[in-house]
Design a protein around this motif. Sequence first.
Motif, short mmCIF file in Angstrom:
data_model
loop_
_atom_site.label_atom_id
_atom_site.label_comp_id
_atom_site.label_asym_id
_atom_site.label_seq_id
_atom_site.Cartn_x
_atom_site.Cartn_y
_atom_site.Cartn_z
N GLU A 162 -0.91 2.46 2.69
CA GLU A 162 -0.22 3.01 1.44
C GLU A 162 0.74 3.91 1.79
N ILE A 163 1.77 4.21 1.25
CA ILE A 163 2.79 5.25 1.26
C ILE A 163 2.67 5.85 0.14
N ASN A 164 2.45 7.38 0.03
CA ASN A 164 2.21 8.01 -1.07
C ASN A 164 3.55 8.79 -1.54
N THR A 165 3.62 9.25 -2.83
CA THR A 165 4.53 10.23 -3.47
C THR A 165 4.57 11.50 -2.71
N GLY A 166 5.86 11.85 -2.02
CA GLY A 166 6.03 13.10 -1.20
C GLY A 166 5.78 12.87 0.35
N ASP A 167 5.48 11.77 0.67
CA ASP A 167 5.02 11.64 2.06
C ASP A 167 6.31 11.89 2.99
N ASN A 223 1.20 14.02 -2.86
CA ASN A 223 0.24 14.30 -3.81
C ASN A 223 -0.81 13.11 -3.77
N ASN A 224 -0.85 12.18 -2.57
CA ASN A 224 -1.75 11.15 -2.62
C ASN A 224 -1.88 10.21 -3.76
N LYS A 225 -0.53 9.93 -4.36
CA LYS A 225 -0.51 9.08 -5.42
C LYS A 225 0.41 7.84 -4.68
N PRO A 226 -0.17 6.90 -4.62
CA PRO A 226 0.42 5.61 -3.85
C PRO A 226 1.61 5.35 -4.59
N LEU A 227 2.79 5.06 -3.96
CA LEU A 227 3.99 4.47 -4.26
C LEU A 227 4.13 2.97 -3.94
N ILE A 228 3.90 2.85 -2.60
CA ILE A 228 3.65 1.43 -2.03
C ILE A 228 2.41 0.94 -1.59
N PRO A 240 7.20 -10.97 2.82
CA PRO A 240 6.01 -11.49 3.81
C PRO A 240 5.55 -12.80 3.75
N LYS A 241 5.32 -13.15 4.79
CA LYS A 241 4.82 -14.46 4.87
C LYS A 241 3.43 -14.57 4.11
N ALA A 242 2.69 -13.80 4.29
CA ALA A 242 1.24 -13.54 3.64
C ALA A 242 1.16 -12.23 2.97
N GLY A 243 0.21 -11.99 1.92
CA GLY A 243 -0.11 -10.89 1.51
C GLY A 243 0.97 -10.42 0.50
N LYS A 244 0.70 -8.91 -0.04
CA LYS A 244 1.73 -8.46 -0.86
C LYS A 244 2.05 -7.02 -0.76
N ILE A 245 3.44 -6.75 -0.91
CA ILE A 245 3.79 -5.11 -0.77
C ILE A 245 3.87 -5.04 -2.50
N GLU A 246 2.98 -4.06 -2.86
CA GLU A 246 2.98 -3.47 -4.21
C GLU A 246 3.76 -2.41 -4.39
N LEU A 247 4.75 -2.07 -5.37
CA LEU A 247 5.42 -0.94 -5.91
C LEU A 247 4.50 -0.44 -6.72
N ARG A 248 4.10 0.80 -6.65
CA ARG A 248 3.16 1.52 -7.64
C ARG A 248 4.21 2.64 -8.38
N ASP A 249 3.16 3.26 -9.53
CA ASP A 249 3.74 4.43 -10.09
C ASP A 249 4.98 4.14 -10.83
N ASN A 250 5.50 3.10 -11.19
CA ASN A 250 6.74 2.83 -11.79
C ASN A 250 8.11 2.88 -10.94
N LEU A 251 7.72 2.62 -9.41
CA LEU A 251 8.71 2.58 -8.57
C LEU A 251 9.27 1.22 -8.67
#
Length: 217
Positions: A29-34, A3-8, A59-70
């Motif tokens: 980006e990894i989306n819900t339903g991928d 549904n193109n809603k990012p989870l990560i 990660p040594k640098a940058g950030k992995i964000e959990l989205r949509d209440n994941l």
Amino acid sequence: MSNNKPLIKCNQITLGYGNKNIVNSFNYEINTGDYLCIIGRNGCGKTTFLRGLAGVLRPKAGKIELRDNLQRKHIGYLPQITVTQKDFPASVEEIVLSAFQGKSLLLPFYGRALRERANECLALTRTENLRKACFRELSGGQKQRVLLARALCAAERMLLLDEPVTGLDPESSQNMYNIIKELHEQKKMTIVMVTHDVEAATKYATRVLDFNTMFNN
């Protein structure tokens, strides 16, 4: 199905070991339903990236964000099976219930809800008839399905799978692919799978991420 809603969301992440960087300044980006398949040669960063998504490797640098209440507890992770795991002297039920270690306050006495969830995951992976069997005595395909059941116990929204059919015969591989497909389509599970099987990736995936030319390793 996505549904193109990012989870990560990966923001300029760099992942590696010691002084060696393997994944460099990567955005994705990894989306819900991928049903995302990650392909590429050995050593190109597929497993490293998956371990980063699983929270095993920071990660040594940058950030992995959990989205949509994941949350991390919503993500199941099936790493490549090790020799030690293959020979683990426990029952199938014990292996699957071990996914809940840290969630039950009365270990080793698991509550009814956790046992029902374990039974559900055994059924989803077609291993409920093996509940009392010794894990070390199972076939390769059976062991992998049991470990998938264990990963499922922790997976409410997403499954991370690292080469789940490696070493399996064609029939066992197809059984695994069928189960993963059902989890994606019927249980609405977001799937991220590392694989060398480009044919399977093309057949089952909704998205394919090719690491072959992604980084200069």
